[in-house]
Design a protein around this motif. Structure first.
Motif, PDB file in Angstrom:
ATOM      1  N   SER A 134      31.196 -14.644  30.623  1.00  0.00           N
ATOM      2  CA  SER A 134      29.816 -14.274  30.278  1.00  0.00           C
ATOM      3  C   SER A 134      29.791 -13.016  29.419  1.00  0.00           C
ATOM      4  O   SER A 134      29.055 -12.936  28.427  1.00  0.00           O
ATOM      5  N   CYS A 165      32.208 -11.788  27.495  1.00  0.00           N
ATOM      6  CA  CYS A 165      32.752 -12.056  26.161  1.00  0.00           C
ATOM      7  C   CYS A 165      31.779 -12.893  25.325  1.00  0.00           C
ATOM      8  O   CYS A 165      31.658 -12.681  24.110  1.00  0.00           O
ATOM      9  N   ALA A 166      31.080 -13.831  25.960  1.00  0.00           N
ATOM     10  CA  ALA A 166      30.091 -14.632  25.239  1.00  0.00           C
ATOM     11  C   ALA A 166      28.985 -13.721  24.699  1.00  0.00           C
ATOM     12  O   ALA A 166      28.535 -13.875  23.551  1.00  0.00           O
ATOM     13  N   TYR A 167      28.561 -12.774  25.525  1.00  0.00           N
ATOM     14  CA  TYR A 167      27.546 -11.816  25.086  1.00  0.00           C
ATOM     15  C   TYR A 167      28.071 -10.982  23.921  1.00  0.00           C
ATOM     16  O   TYR A 167      27.380 -10.792  22.915  1.00  0.00           O
ATOM     17  N   LYS A 205      30.444 -11.692  21.821  1.00  0.00           N
ATOM     18  CA  LYS A 205      30.596 -12.548  20.637  1.00  0.00           C
ATOM     19  C   LYS A 205      29.240 -12.804  19.981  1.00  0.00           C
ATOM     20  O   LYS A 205      29.102 -12.673  18.760  1.00  0.00           O
ATOM     21  N   SER A 206      28.241 -13.147  20.787  1.00  0.00           N
ATOM     22  CA  SER A 206      26.924 -13.467  20.218  1.00  0.00           C
ATOM     23  C   SER A 206      26.276 -12.258  19.559  1.00  0.00           C
ATOM     24  O   SER A 206      25.395 -12.408  18.709  1.00  0.00           O
ATOM     25  N   ASN A 207      26.722 -11.069  19.922  1.00  0.00           N
ATOM     26  CA  ASN A 207      26.171  -9.847  19.317  1.00  0.00           C
ATOM     27  C   ASN A 207      27.093  -9.251  18.262  1.00  0.00           C
ATOM     28  O   ASN A 207      26.893  -8.118  17.823  1.00  0.00           O
ATOM     29  N   GLY A 208      28.119 -10.006  17.884  1.00  0.00           N
ATOM     30  CA  GLY A 208      28.973  -9.608  16.774  1.00  0.00           C
ATOM     31  C   GLY A 208      30.061  -8.596  17.091  1.00  0.00           C
ATOM     32  O   GLY A 208      30.666  -8.048  16.171  1.00  0.00           O
ATOM     33  N   GLU A 214      35.063 -11.786  17.644  1.00  0.00           N
ATOM     34  CA  GLU A 214      35.009 -13.009  16.842  1.00  0.00           C
ATOM     35  C   GLU A 214      35.013 -14.261  17.696  1.00  0.00           C
ATOM     36  O   GLU A 214      34.453 -15.278  17.316  1.00  0.00           O
ATOM     37  N   LYS A 215      35.686 -14.202  18.855  1.00  0.00           N
ATOM     38  CA  LYS A 215      35.673 -15.367  19.740  1.00  0.00           C
ATOM     39  C   LYS A 215      35.755 -14.941  21.198  1.00  0.00           C
ATOM     40  O   LYS A 215      36.150 -13.834  21.505  1.00  0.00           O
ATOM     41  N   ASN A 216      35.367 -15.853  22.036  1.00  0.00           N
ATOM     42  CA  ASN A 216      35.365 -15.611  23.481  1.00  0.00           C
ATOM     43  C   ASN A 216      36.736 -16.005  24.030  1.00  0.00           C
ATOM     44  O   ASN A 216      36.990 -17.167  24.302  1.00  0.00           O
TER      45      ASN A 216
END
Length: 185
Positions: A68, A70-72, A74-77, A80-82
Protein backbone atom coordinates in the motif's frame (compact mmCIF):
# COMPACT_ATOMS: atom_id res chain seq x y z
CA UNK A 1 -12.03 13.25 7.43
CA UNK A 2 -12.60 9.99 9.28
CA UNK A 3 -11.73 7.91 6.22
CA UNK A 4 -9.07 6.03 8.14
CA UNK A 5 -9.51 5.06 11.79
CA UNK A 6 -7.11 6.51 14.35
CA UNK A 7 -5.92 2.98 15.21
CA UNK A 8 -5.01 2.42 11.55
CA UNK A 9 -3.11 5.70 11.40
CA UNK A 10 -1.25 4.79 14.60
CA UNK A 11 -0.46 1.38 13.11
CA UNK A 12 0.89 2.95 9.89
CA UNK A 13 3.02 5.40 11.86
CA UNK A 14 4.44 2.56 13.94
CA UNK A 15 5.39 0.70 10.75
CA UNK A 16 6.91 3.85 9.27
CA UNK A 17 9.00 4.26 12.44
CA UNK A 18 10.30 0.71 12.03
CA UNK A 19 11.14 1.47 8.40
CA UNK A 20 13.03 4.59 9.51
CA UNK A 21 14.96 2.56 12.11
CA UNK A 22 15.84 0.01 9.45
CA UNK A 23 17.08 2.78 7.13
CA UNK A 24 19.21 4.28 9.93
CA UNK A 25 20.88 0.90 10.49
CA UNK A 26 22.03 0.59 6.88
CA UNK A 27 25.71 1.14 6.14
CA UNK A 28 24.69 3.61 3.43
CA UNK A 29 21.46 5.18 4.63
CA UNK A 30 18.86 5.76 1.94
CA UNK A 31 17.73 9.31 1.58
CA UNK A 32 15.29 9.29 -1.34
CA UNK A 33 12.53 6.89 -2.31
CA UNK A 34 13.90 6.39 -5.80
CA UNK A 35 17.01 4.82 -4.23
CA UNK A 36 14.94 2.04 -2.70
CA UNK A 37 14.58 -1.07 -4.81
CA UNK A 38 13.38 -4.67 -4.54
CA UNK A 39 16.46 -5.71 -2.54
CA UNK A 40 15.87 -2.87 -0.06
CA UNK A 41 12.26 -3.87 0.59
CA UNK A 42 13.13 -7.58 0.82
CA UNK A 43 15.84 -6.61 3.33
CA UNK A 44 13.32 -4.64 5.35
CA UNK A 45 10.95 -7.60 5.51
CA UNK A 46 13.86 -9.84 6.52
CA UNK A 47 14.70 -7.36 9.27
CA UNK A 48 11.08 -7.49 10.49
CA UNK A 49 10.84 -11.27 10.29
CA UNK A 50 14.30 -12.47 11.34
CA UNK A 51 16.08 -9.66 13.18
CA UNK A 52 13.00 -8.64 15.15
CA UNK A 53 11.98 -12.31 15.59
CA UNK A 54 8.36 -11.88 14.55
CA UNK A 55 5.84 -14.36 13.16
CA UNK A 56 5.18 -15.14 9.53
CA UNK A 57 1.80 -13.43 9.92
CA UNK A 58 3.47 -10.21 11.12
CA UNK A 59 5.93 -10.28 8.23
CA UNK A 60 3.08 -10.77 5.75
CA UNK A 61 1.12 -7.93 7.38
CA UNK A 62 4.17 -5.70 6.86
CA UNK A 63 4.26 -6.80 3.22
CA UNK A 64 0.60 -5.76 2.84
CA UNK A 65 1.42 -2.41 4.39
CA UNK A 66 4.52 -2.01 2.21
CA UNK A 67 2.50 -2.75 -0.90
CA UNK A 68 0.00 0.00 0.00
CA UNK A 69 2.80 2.38 0.94
CA UNK A 70 4.70 1.75 -2.31
CA UNK A 71 1.50 2.05 -4.37
CA UNK A 72 0.90 5.44 -2.77
CA UNK A 73 4.51 6.52 -3.40
CA UNK A 74 4.30 5.35 -7.03
CA UNK A 75 0.98 7.09 -7.69
CA UNK A 76 2.45 10.33 -6.35
CA UNK A 77 5.59 10.09 -8.47
CA UNK A 78 8.10 9.23 -5.74
CA UNK A 79 8.83 5.75 -7.14
CA UNK A 80 8.76 4.33 -10.66
CA UNK A 81 7.26 1.00 -9.63
CA UNK A 82 5.81 -0.80 -6.67
CA UNK A 83 8.56 -3.24 -5.73
CA UNK A 84 6.45 -4.76 -2.97
CA UNK A 85 4.21 -6.28 -5.65
CA UNK A 86 7.08 -8.57 -6.60
CA UNK A 87 7.63 -9.95 -3.10
CA UNK A 88 5.88 -13.19 -2.21
CA UNK A 89 3.97 -13.78 0.96
CA UNK A 90 5.34 -16.49 3.21
CA UNK A 91 3.20 -19.55 3.68
CA UNK A 92 1.43 -19.52 7.03
CA UNK A 93 -0.11 -22.23 9.10
CA UNK A 94 -3.68 -21.87 10.24
CA UNK A 95 -4.36 -19.65 13.23
CA UNK A 96 -4.32 -21.74 16.35
CA UNK A 97 -7.35 -20.70 18.32
CA UNK A 98 -7.98 -22.56 21.51
CA UNK A 99 -11.45 -22.26 22.96
CA UNK A 100 -11.69 -21.67 26.68
CA UNK A 101 -12.96 -24.86 28.25
CA UNK A 102 -16.25 -24.66 30.12
CA UNK A 103 -14.59 -25.44 33.45
CA UNK A 104 -12.26 -22.43 33.08
CA UNK A 105 -15.11 -20.15 31.99
CA UNK A 106 -16.99 -21.14 35.12
CA UNK A 107 -13.94 -20.53 37.35
CA UNK A 108 -13.32 -17.13 35.78
CA UNK A 109 -16.97 -16.19 36.06
CA UNK A 110 -17.16 -17.20 39.74
CA UNK A 111 -13.95 -15.30 40.54
CA UNK A 112 -15.04 -12.13 38.75
CA UNK A 113 -18.50 -12.34 40.29
CA UNK A 114 -16.84 -11.96 43.70
CA UNK A 115 -13.88 -9.72 42.83
CA UNK A 116 -14.76 -7.47 39.90
CA UNK A 117 -18.29 -7.49 38.54
CA UNK A 118 -17.62 -4.61 36.17
CA UNK A 119 -14.90 -6.63 34.44
CA UNK A 120 -17.24 -9.61 34.45
CA UNK A 121 -19.77 -7.45 32.61
CA UNK A 122 -17.17 -6.54 29.98
CA UNK A 123 -16.24 -10.21 29.55
CA UNK A 124 -19.88 -11.25 29.23
CA UNK A 125 -20.53 -8.52 26.67
CA UNK A 126 -17.68 -9.76 24.50
CA UNK A 127 -18.48 -13.43 25.01
CA UNK A 128 -22.23 -13.32 24.35
CA UNK A 129 -22.53 -10.44 21.86
CA UNK A 130 -19.17 -10.80 20.05
CA UNK A 131 -18.49 -7.11 20.59
CA UNK A 132 -14.76 -6.59 20.05
CA UNK A 133 -12.61 -5.30 22.91
CA UNK A 134 -11.79 -2.09 21.01
CA UNK A 135 -15.50 -1.47 20.32
CA UNK A 136 -16.58 -1.89 23.93
CA UNK A 137 -15.39 1.52 25.26
CA UNK A 138 -17.57 3.35 22.73
CA UNK A 139 -20.84 1.78 23.79
CA UNK A 140 -23.17 4.27 25.43
CA UNK A 141 -26.36 3.74 27.41
CA UNK A 142 -28.38 5.20 24.54
CA UNK A 143 -27.19 2.25 22.41
CA UNK A 144 -29.17 -0.20 24.56
CA UNK A 145 -32.79 -1.04 23.83
CA UNK A 146 -33.95 -2.86 26.95
CA UNK A 147 -37.42 -3.54 25.59
CA UNK A 148 -36.00 -5.33 22.54
CA UNK A 149 -32.94 -6.62 24.45
CA UNK A 150 -30.62 -5.30 21.77
CA UNK A 151 -27.46 -3.26 21.50
CA UNK A 152 -26.72 -0.88 18.63
CA UNK A 153 -23.11 -0.69 17.44
CA UNK A 154 -22.30 2.39 15.38
CA UNK A 155 -20.37 2.04 12.14
CA UNK A 156 -18.10 4.75 13.50
CA UNK A 157 -16.55 2.22 15.88
CA UNK A 158 -17.01 -1.20 14.25
CA UNK A 159 -14.20 -2.95 12.44
CA UNK A 160 -16.17 -3.42 9.23
CA UNK A 161 -17.56 0.15 9.31
CA UNK A 162 -21.16 -1.08 9.31
CA UNK A 163 -23.91 -0.44 11.84
CA UNK A 164 -24.97 -3.55 13.72
CA UNK A 165 -27.66 -4.55 16.16
CA UNK A 166 -26.91 -7.49 18.44
CA UNK A 167 -29.08 -9.34 20.91
CA UNK A 168 -28.24 -9.00 24.59
CA UNK A 169 -28.92 -11.99 26.82
CA UNK A 170 -31.02 -11.37 29.91
CA UNK A 171 -27.98 -12.42 31.99
CA UNK A 172 -26.13 -9.29 30.88
CA UNK A 173 -29.09 -7.00 31.45
CA UNK A 174 -29.60 -8.40 34.97
CA UNK A 175 -25.93 -7.76 35.78
CA UNK A 176 -26.17 -4.22 34.41
CA UNK A 177 -29.23 -3.59 36.61
CA UNK A 178 -27.41 -5.06 39.62
CA UNK A 179 -24.43 -2.77 38.96
CA UNK A 180 -26.83 0.18 38.54
CA UNK A 181 -25.37 0.84 35.12
CA UNK A 182 -28.57 2.43 33.85
CA UNK A 183 -28.60 4.89 36.79
CA UNK A 184 -25.61 6.71 35.29
CA UNK A 185 -25.63 9.36 32.58
Amino acid sequence: EDVIKKATIDNYLCRLNKLERYIEQQSTPYIYMYQMDLAFFEGFLEYIYIDRDTSTRTRNNYLNWLSSFCAYMKSNGYMEKNFAEHISRLRMGDKQRKPIVEKDIKLLSEYLDKENKHFLLACLMMYYTLVRPNELPYIQLKDFNLKEQTLFLSQQFTKNRKDAVVTIPAKIIRLMVELETFNNP
